[in-house]
Design a protein around this motif. Structure first.
Motif, mmCIF file in Angstrom:
data_model
loop_
_atom_site.group_PDB
_atom_site.id
_atom_site.type_symbol
_atom_site.label_atom_id
_atom_site.label_comp_id
_atom_site.label_asym_id
_atom_site.label_seq_id
_atom_site.Cartn_x
_atom_site.Cartn_y
_atom_site.Cartn_z
ATOM 1 N N MET A 70 0.839 -1.201 0.000
ATOM 2 C CA MET A 70 0.000 0.000 0.000
ATOM 3 C C MET A 70 0.875 1.254 0.000
ATOM 4 S SD MET A 70 -3.039 0.912 2.698
ATOM 5 C CE MET A 70 -4.555 1.715 2.175
ATOM 6 N N LYS A 71 0.474 2.214 -0.817
ATOM 7 C CA LYS A 71 1.193 3.482 -0.867
ATOM 8 C C LYS A 71 1.182 4.186 0.484
ATOM 9 C CE LYS A 71 0.333 5.091 -5.552
ATOM 10 N NZ LYS A 71 -0.420 6.066 -6.336
ATOM 11 N N LYS A 72 2.092 5.116 0.626
ATOM 12 C CA LYS A 72 2.074 5.986 1.809
ATOM 13 C C LYS A 72 1.838 7.423 1.379
ATOM 14 C CE LYS A 72 5.075 3.529 5.030
ATOM 15 N NZ LYS A 72 6.367 3.568 5.742
ATOM 16 N N VAL A 73 1.169 8.176 2.216
ATOM 17 C CA VAL A 73 1.103 9.628 2.033
ATOM 18 C C VAL A 73 1.705 10.221 3.297
ATOM 19 C CG1 VAL A 73 -0.409 11.629 1.867
ATOM 20 C CG2 VAL A 73 -0.845 9.630 0.442
ATOM 21 N N ARG A 74 2.886 10.842 3.119
ATOM 22 C CA ARG A 74 3.650 11.309 4.287
ATOM 23 C C ARG A 74 3.496 12.818 4.451
ATOM 24 N NH1 ARG A 74 9.010 8.609 2.068
ATOM 25 N NH2 ARG A 74 8.136 9.784 0.325
ATOM 26 N N ILE A 75 2.994 13.171 5.626
ATOM 27 C CA ILE A 75 2.610 14.560 5.878
ATOM 28 C C ILE A 75 3.726 15.336 6.577
ATOM 29 C CG2 ILE A 75 0.940 16.056 7.080
ATOM 30 C CD1 ILE A 75 -0.354 14.263 4.927
ATOM 31 N N GLY A 76 3.923 16.559 6.106
ATOM 32 C CA GLY A 76 4.791 17.515 6.813
ATOM 33 C C GLY A 76 3.928 18.703 7.239
ATOM 34 N N LEU A 77 3.701 18.782 8.514
ATOM 35 C CA LEU A 77 2.788 19.821 9.026
ATOM 36 C C LEU A 77 3.582 21.036 9.506
ATOM 37 C CD1 LEU A 77 -0.060 20.757 10.037
ATOM 38 C CD2 LEU A 77 0.460 19.578 12.193
ATOM 39 N N ILE A 78 3.191 22.209 9.025
ATOM 40 C CA ILE A 78 3.856 23.439 9.464
ATOM 41 C C ILE A 78 2.830 24.335 10.166
ATOM 42 C CG2 ILE A 78 5.157 25.461 8.714
ATOM 43 C CD1 ILE A 78 6.110 23.749 6.320
ATOM 44 N N GLY A 79 2.997 24.473 11.456
ATOM 45 C CA GLY A 79 2.054 25.289 12.246
ATOM 46 C C GLY A 79 1.105 24.400 13.024
ATOM 47 N N THR A 80 0.948 24.684 14.328
ATOM 48 C CA THR A 80 0.157 23.786 15.183
ATOM 49 C C THR A 80 -0.823 24.559 16.060
ATOM 50 O OG1 THR A 80 1.716 23.867 17.011
ATOM 51 C CG2 THR A 80 2.091 22.171 15.321
ATOM 52 N N GLY A 81 -1.180 25.747 15.621
ATOM 53 C CA GLY A 81 -2.138 26.537 16.410
ATOM 54 C C GLY A 81 -3.551 26.023 16.220
ATOM 55 N N TYR A 82 -4.509 26.940 16.337
ATOM 56 C CA TYR A 82 -5.931 26.635 16.190
ATOM 57 C C TYR A 82 -6.202 25.606 15.098
ATOM 58 C CZ TYR A 82 -10.900 27.827 15.368
ATOM 59 O OH TYR A 82 -12.257 27.793 15.217
ATOM 60 N N ILE A 83 -5.769 25.944 13.868
ATOM 61 C CA ILE A 83 -6.173 25.098 12.745
ATOM 62 C C ILE A 83 -5.230 23.916 12.572
ATOM 63 C CG2 ILE A 83 -4.960 26.330 10.880
ATOM 64 C CD1 ILE A 83 -8.634 25.097 10.827
ATOM 65 N N GLY A 84 -3.988 24.073 13.005
ATOM 66 C CA GLY A 84 -3.048 22.950 12.942
ATOM 67 C C GLY A 84 -3.515 21.820 13.842
ATOM 68 N N ARG A 85 -4.013 22.192 15.007
ATOM 69 C CA ARG A 85 -4.518 21.188 15.939
ATOM 70 C C ARG A 85 -5.754 20.495 15.357
ATOM 71 N NH1 ARG A 85 -7.718 20.824 20.344
ATOM 72 N NH2 ARG A 85 -6.979 19.211 21.766
ATOM 73 N N CYS A 86 -6.567 21.269 14.669
ATOM 74 C CA CYS A 86 -7.733 20.696 14.006
ATOM 75 C C CYS A 86 -7.313 19.673 12.956
ATOM 76 C CB CYS A 86 -8.551 21.841 13.413
ATOM 77 S SG CYS A 86 -9.883 21.335 12.346
ATOM 78 N N HIS A 87 -6.263 19.995 12.197
ATOM 79 C CA HIS A 87 -5.734 19.021 11.238
ATOM 80 C C HIS A 87 -5.272 17.758 11.970
ATOM 81 C CE1 HIS A 87 -4.912 21.613 7.435
ATOM 82 N NE2 HIS A 87 -5.833 22.194 8.171
ATOM 83 N N ALA A 88 -4.602 17.962 13.086
ATOM 84 C CA ALA A 88 -4.057 16.814 13.822
ATOM 85 C C ALA A 88 -5.167 15.871 14.283
ATOM 86 C CB ALA A 88 -3.245 17.311 15.021
ATOM 87 N N ILE A 89 -6.259 16.447 14.765
ATOM 88 C CA ILE A 89 -7.387 15.608 15.207
ATOM 89 C C ILE A 89 -7.944 14.829 14.015
ATOM 90 C CG2 ILE A 89 -9.743 15.668 16.108
ATOM 91 C CD1 ILE A 89 -8.870 18.100 17.836
ATOM 92 N N ALA A 90 -8.044 15.511 12.898
ATOM 93 C CA ALA A 90 -8.582 14.852 11.700
ATOM 94 C C ALA A 90 -7.630 13.765 11.199
ATOM 95 C CB ALA A 90 -8.847 15.883 10.618
ATOM 96 N N TYR A 91 -6.319 14.051 11.222
ATOM 97 C CA TYR A 91 -5.364 13.000 10.841
ATOM 98 C C TYR A 91 -5.528 11.777 11.744
ATOM 99 C CZ TYR A 91 -2.585 16.149 7.820
ATOM 100 O OH TYR A 91 -2.158 16.976 6.813
ATOM 101 N N ALA A 92 -5.771 12.032 13.024
ATOM 102 C CA ALA A 92 -5.866 10.917 13.972
ATOM 103 C C ALA A 92 -7.069 10.036 13.684
ATOM 104 C CB ALA A 92 -5.922 11.459 15.407
#
Lengths: 378, 378, 378, 378
Positions: free
Chosen positions: A1-23
């Motif tokens: 299976m392919k991988k999609v490897r994420i590089g996240l820049i910024g972890t404030g309000y919306i970065g945290r929202c991305h993190a929850i969604a990634y989880a």
């Protein structure tokens, strides 16, 4: 299976929202690739390390350039303050990375255009975080319109009103400074409803005339509350618009609209029916059909459920409710599957640019007090 | 006790509404004069006689001139189709009668001005039937704004949308013909919300820019349904406005807004709170106050009751409900007491003229695609 | 044309409501007889004379017996405090008068039975003022159920909650005294929802079990606020019921239900759909139909309009709204036409008795803590 | 850092919901232990392996006993059909495992008692999945009541109505079979509102009388749709209740309530105010306070936000919305932190037993048609 490897820049309000969604995304949806939370950047090594741990990322750094340059990162996810979007995106594109950026794409339409064209030339895939269109309820609205259930759309009324700056004693922050934020309520909020209007109608805005006001002209300096500093952009704005297909529209936005906590809303009138929605009741869509028995006409409240787009992955019972972060989870599904398949995603940098151009056109029309063609700008 | 003797001209939709209000007003309110239903005109002697009986009028005629010329009539109540308002009003004023006219005052601002100036010169009292502002709920909104409870008003959004012409198969009627109706949705519907906006804010509209559309461009000839005739005025219109006090506003109107049966509504945003209302729930006002405890903020649904203006005369218990005709009953109270006391009533011909001028300014701005100063017109 | 000559006894809260309805009924409806406001009684000659003038009655008296005995009166309209209903009604029936009484018909089922039987034997016509069932919206609900549109009704939930005694500092009044009021919230409020349930379902309640509480056990003596007097009847009550047709039901009532100004409401569940209504939004009925397309199911908000029972007489446009007094106006139409035609009216003394019997049965079931058959009582 | 190692048994509707919550919990909340998804059981090795992959569990098995016996599992999470809860829980307790069970705890109060007592004697920690009380909005309601903001609670009205069996053609499934499900709507749905009532009021139900009905008495055999099989338990039930503190209550439940998709709702009346809520609008709480200025009284719609319990971990902006799975995420936080700290969790097996006992008492009261003391049962 392919991988999609994420590089996240910024972890404030919306970065945290991305993190929850990634989880939650891999459990909620059957993804077409393995999602790898690879690298994370924040402004200090300590904060970066802490957030990497909290968000489940493998590695961290205090330099966003490290993430952009890393060969084990496939997608650059930009969650920084708006004024940094452009530099990071252009650097990522230059490295051949796919880019997933928060909205607004840039501070000006000109910058957004540069980003869109760079991505296009580099052949990388892009996605902009207009997550509210991923809500099953708004997807349902789109489906109802596309099916012709309300006939031809003849009027669009949309708002994105909030009240986060309603209190005049709230100190000046970056939202109020042109160099950091660009436009005021138009850039921060109206971006969503403008984009959503195009998504829902399947037609682009081509002409605009607006009006705007900076109601609270000065705010306390956060470093010295007794000093007042100028607010540099608009608190509220309204615009009349025309879409390519001739449909009339009205867009309203405010960051001082007392009582509006998530006042993203639309009323869409067609020749055979009407749809209404407000994001504060994000699981409800009201539908009126004019061809119903005249003695039994009325707005029907649809509660989103498993028969509607993307809902059943969250819950198989209707009316049980989708939350704010779930919208981002749908977006992450689109991201991962888009990258995995190599197919264009929506809304991409082109759409992000179009939205910026409309917002700039509205601002220009306010200043010049005249109708502006959207393609006059940028 | 004084008498106020009414001469009613026209007994259709709105004339009948006046009759119901005349019937109940003396029981509902302590009037300052005895209301006498003196004389009634309709287009045939038979219809006039029948309606006089139904409505409880003393005498009837097939000639409106008889009513205007009758020495036993104090007030001419004009409930005819719009295009007759002007002739009747001018004739009545010439005879020194007070005039109570339905809205819109005239087909054009120019005509409305002539009527207003004639009344002013003759020193007669006038009243225009913008009855929705007489609803206790909207009176309460006015009171809340005037008290400063929501701070300084910074945005007004108002609509008057209905769907009586939403079906394209509905044959052409007088509403669609310029010579009979003047403007379309603007004249028939927006007149109410424009006037209401000025009432609520205590400030006049001074600049406008609008957009409008005749969506259904042809309709069946009522005499020959297979033939299609042109619709001569707008089905829907929207305008950005600025009030004298600087407040921004948006006005929307439509006669093809599927699902809106009585879609007169407003959202009024102040620096300290917000009010929202829709005429379809005419006993409810929603009020948000930003200074509430932040953990207990929210829109509060006020049900109109005896502590609010004019409600207790209908019922001494809150939340029991006011109906459409009750608004007219308040208006009749204002009429009788106004005539009895000789004091100016509100909204009078001056206000009726101002509203016509704003509507014409909106129409002009649509045609010329530019901002128009209201006083450019008439 | 026949005449229906009214003798009104009592001019308080509800007497005034009758007067307003008498005033507007002949204009609103084509009545089958001429309504004559003949005679009026109040407790002093002065008050009687004043009210006769206000309400437009021909004559007045300080003795209700005068009205009952008057040969020029056809109908005795009883708007006195509850404890007087019986004596007046029996006297009127003895004189062969038709009787129109406010609810509750009597303080006890036993009294109500006596009144009903007397009327039956005398062959006079009767009507009880359960005016809320005359609302076009509730008439529409009845029609939808009778048509079978929601299938077979399997559950009825109804409330009549208000908060007029929610404040413990409100002094004791007649509502709280058994000898004056009989039951508490059950008699004053639940009477309406109990009767309405039978009207809507077309089936009578036959078994009940209830629970009740006097929450505020003492109140200030209105003559001496420092003294506390006992409250003699219930502030709130709830009952499970079964209808003749087997349908389950729940009835709730309270006079201390904070926030309920006109909390008469129902939720009616059938095998194919559901109806919900609250009197605080008296122009709206919500209808759900289970056979709708599963992806488009939802509660539809019907706004009452001219296609629904009795609405068009008030206004020919939908959604314009009916008020509290308009319900009474429909009732007066039923009264005048009923008397004119000599046909039985609904709800009559038999229905009034049935309601009293159910309320007494609920009270009995509360005391004995057991299910009670309604026909055990009276 | 400690570990909390989960052994999940069952991966259907609710098991999948647990999995989503396990996935997002560590990102949403700062947990006091590391959550380890250790072992998973399903009915075949293939399904178990597939689900372990989907849900991110380390190992899988086709025998729930393997999970119970595994030394690397700390908590047994029971998401099986109801009839298996007891055997698994008792086996887990016997091995000294902590137990996290879905509701209802068991098919009968007797079984629930055995489970509760076994856990108590073994000293293991327990948690039952009444997840709706974890919604920030309902936590806020609890806080408002506990603060005394609405005074002393005098009436509780609660429902859990859905329509998943409203269609009579839906084939019989395990919900309708006593041996598999125990009670019908009472066990499946009312369990939630009964437990929630105790949580909100801080008082237990002690007396009940109910009524119930199996409306659809037969359903198609899923194996042979032309054959009809008997439905063995109730489709709908209603009960009057009294709480330990004397408060009156009404509980309603139905699985055939057309239109109710998530009809868990409450109306809580206190001496100084009222709260209303429905799970279909899970981010809204309506609050009425009787001590407000009488001319500004009304129900206020609170949108849950960061100032309310547990909301800010999902989103720092108010009104952005919590979803169904987010409630479970709060529950997982409680589980992990509870196990980590060794402190009792809520609602535990004792509460689960109390709820079962109330439901059995209601069923008994329906059969014997009398008031039942809850402690008569089990």
């Amino acid at each position: 299976m392919k991988k999609v490897r994420i590089g996240l820049i910024g972890t404030g309000y919306i970065g945290r929202c991305h993190a929850i969604a990634y989880a939650q995304a891999p459990t909620v949806f059957p993804l077409e690739a393995k999602l790898e939370l690879e690298y994370l950047a924040e402004i200090t090594p300590e904060l970066a390390a802490q957030k990497a741990k909290e968000f489940g990322f493998n590695r961290s750094t205090a330099h966003w350039q490290d993430v952009v340059n890393d060969p084990n990162v496939d997608v650059i996810d930009i969650c920084t303050p708006n004024f940094l979007h452009k530099d990071i995106a252009l650097a990522a594109i230059a490295k051949g990375k796919h880019v997933y950026s928060e909205k607004p794409l840039a501070l000006t339409a000109r910058d957004a255009k540069e980003m869109y064209e760079a991505a296009q030339q580099a052949g990388v895939l892009t996605l902009v975080g207009f997550n509210y269109i991923k809500n099953p309820t708004t997807q349902l609205a789109r489906e109802i319109i596309a099916n012709g259930e309300i006939g031809e759309v003849v009027h669009f009324y949309g708002t994105h009103n909030e009240d986060y700056l309603a209190n005049p004693n709230t100190p000046l922050d970056w939202h109020c400074i042109k160099e950091k934020a660009g436009l005021g309520a138009l850039g921060d909020l109206a971006a969503h409803i403008v984009q959503m209007s195009q998504y829902l109608l399947g037609s682009d805005i081509k002409q605009v005339i607006g009006d705007k006001e900076t109601v609270i002209k000065q705010r306390p300096n956060p470093q010295n509350l007794t000093e007042l500093l100028a607010v540099e952009n608009e608190d509220q704005a309204t615009a009349l618009v025309r879409f390519e297909n001739g449909c009339m529209g009205t867009i309203e936005t405010s960051r001082i609209a007392c009582g509006r906590k998530m006042g993203l809303s639309y009323v869409i009138t067609g020749t055979k029916g009407t749809l209404t929605y407000t994001q504060e009741r994000m699981a409800e869509l009201k539908l009126y059909l004019h061809d119903d028995d005249p003695a039994r006409q009325g707005f029907k409240t649809l509660l989103t459920g498993p028969l509607h787009p993307d809902y059943k992955n969250f819950c198989v019972s209707a009316g049980h409710g989708i939350g704010f972060n779930d919208q981002k989870t749908v977006e992450i599904r689109d991201l991962v599957n888009g990258i995995a398949s190599g197919k264009a995603m929506y809304p991409d940098f082109e759409e992000g640019f179009k939205v910026s151009r409309i917002l700039d056109a509205i601002a220009l029309s306010c200043e010049q007090k005249r109708w502006v063609e959207v393609d006059e700008v940028a």
